[in-house]
Scaffold this motif. Sequence first.
Motif, PDB file in Angstrom:
ATOM      1  N   GLN A 140       0.882  -1.074  -0.061  1.00 30.91           N
ATOM      2  CA  GLN A 140      -0.146  -0.197   0.122  1.00 30.91           C
ATOM      3  C   GLN A 140       0.739   1.076  -0.044  1.00 30.91           C
ATOM      4  N   THR A 141       0.090   2.379   0.030  1.00 34.86           N
ATOM      5  CA  THR A 141       0.937   3.522   0.043  1.00 34.86           C
ATOM      6  C   THR A 141       1.502   3.963   1.437  1.00 34.86           C
ATOM      7  N   ASP A 142       2.586   4.504   1.419  1.00 35.51           N
ATOM      8  CA  ASP A 142       3.251   4.900   2.726  1.00 35.51           C
ATOM      9  C   ASP A 142       2.262   5.537   3.505  1.00 35.51           C
ATOM     10  N   PRO A 143       2.265   5.731   4.940  1.00 34.11           N
ATOM     11  CA  PRO A 143       1.243   6.309   5.897  1.00 34.11           C
ATOM     12  C   PRO A 143       1.903   8.017   5.441  1.00 34.11           C
ATOM     13  N   LYS A 144       0.809   8.650   6.017  1.00 33.92           N
ATOM     14  CA  LYS A 144       1.124  10.046   5.954  1.00 33.92           C
ATOM     15  C   LYS A 144       2.067  10.476   7.268  1.00 33.92           C
ATOM     16  N   GLY A 145       3.015  11.371   7.084  1.00 34.01           N
ATOM     17  CA  GLY A 145       3.861  11.801   7.986  1.00 34.01           C
ATOM     18  C   GLY A 145       3.233  12.562   9.104  1.00 34.01           C
ATOM     19  N   GLY A 146       3.911  13.135  10.031  1.00 39.95           N
ATOM     20  CA  GLY A 146       3.294  14.103  10.945  1.00 39.95           C
ATOM     21  C   GLY A 146       4.175  15.101  11.464  1.00 39.95           C
ATOM     22  N   ASP A 147       3.923  15.781  12.275  1.00 42.70           N
ATOM     23  CA  ASP A 147       4.751  16.776  13.033  1.00 42.70           C
ATOM     24  C   ASP A 147       4.627  16.311  14.774  1.00 42.70           C
ATOM     25  N   VAL A 148       5.907  16.215  15.443  1.00 43.20           N
ATOM     26  CA  VAL A 148       5.646  16.135  16.696  1.00 43.20           C
ATOM     27  C   VAL A 148       6.276  17.222  17.404  1.00 43.20           C
ATOM     28  N   ILE A 149       5.379  17.679  18.509  1.00 44.68           N
ATOM     29  CA  ILE A 149       6.281  18.889  19.289  1.00 44.68           C
ATOM     30  C   ILE A 149       7.021  18.327  20.413  1.00 44.68           C
ATOM     31  N   VAL A 150       8.148  18.759  20.685  1.00 42.55           N
ATOM     32  CA  VAL A 150       9.028  18.547  21.895  1.00 42.55           C
ATOM     33  C   VAL A 150       9.512  19.719  22.460  1.00 42.55           C
ATOM     34  N   PRO A 151      10.074  19.494  23.727  1.00 42.37           N
ATOM     35  CA  PRO A 151      10.389  20.673  24.241  1.00 42.37           C
ATOM     36  C   PRO A 151      11.397  21.528  23.505  1.00 42.37           C
ATOM     37  N   GLY A 152      11.091  22.926  23.224  1.00 49.53           N
ATOM     38  CA  GLY A 152      11.674  23.828  22.657  1.00 49.53           C
ATOM     39  C   GLY A 152      11.769  23.648  20.948  1.00 49.53           C
ATOM     40  N   GLY A 153      10.705  22.960  20.475  1.00 51.63           N
ATOM     41  CA  GLY A 153      10.616  23.010  19.196  1.00 51.63           C
ATOM     42  C   GLY A 153       9.676  22.111  18.494  1.00 51.63           C
ATOM     43  N   MET A 154       9.974  21.389  17.566  1.00 50.95           N
ATOM     44  CA  MET A 154       9.003  20.457  16.787  1.00 50.95           C
ATOM     45  C   MET A 154       9.884  19.886  15.667  1.00 50.95           C
ATOM     46  N   PHE A 155       9.439  18.602  15.263  1.00 52.44           N
ATOM     47  CA  PHE A 155      10.185  18.140  13.872  1.00 52.44           C
ATOM     48  C   PHE A 155       9.018  17.436  13.255  1.00 52.44           C
ATOM     49  N   THR A 156       9.343  17.404  11.870  1.00 54.37           N
ATOM     50  CA  THR A 156       8.318  16.762  10.656  1.00 54.37           C
ATOM     51  C   THR A 156       8.976  15.398  10.369  1.00 54.37           C
TER      52      THR A 156
END
Length: 60
Positions: A24-40
């Motif tokens: 199947q297609t790959d799952p949709k990515g996402g954003d994760v909020i961490v102390p001091g910022g975030m990453f995708t």
Amino acid sequence: MARKAEELVRAAESLYLHGPAHQQTDPKGGDVIVPGGMFTYQIIVRSERLYVVQIAYLGF
């Protein structure tokens, strides 16, 4: 950030046990909020990889 990324990897491993056989297609990515910022992130199941595609330092 590293701890959150490791948690995502473990979750993906348990959800997609046979990554190279995934059709199947790959799952949709996402954003994760961490102390001091975030990453995708984006999971590529067939390659059995989790890529951090952007890191944002928000300074809080």
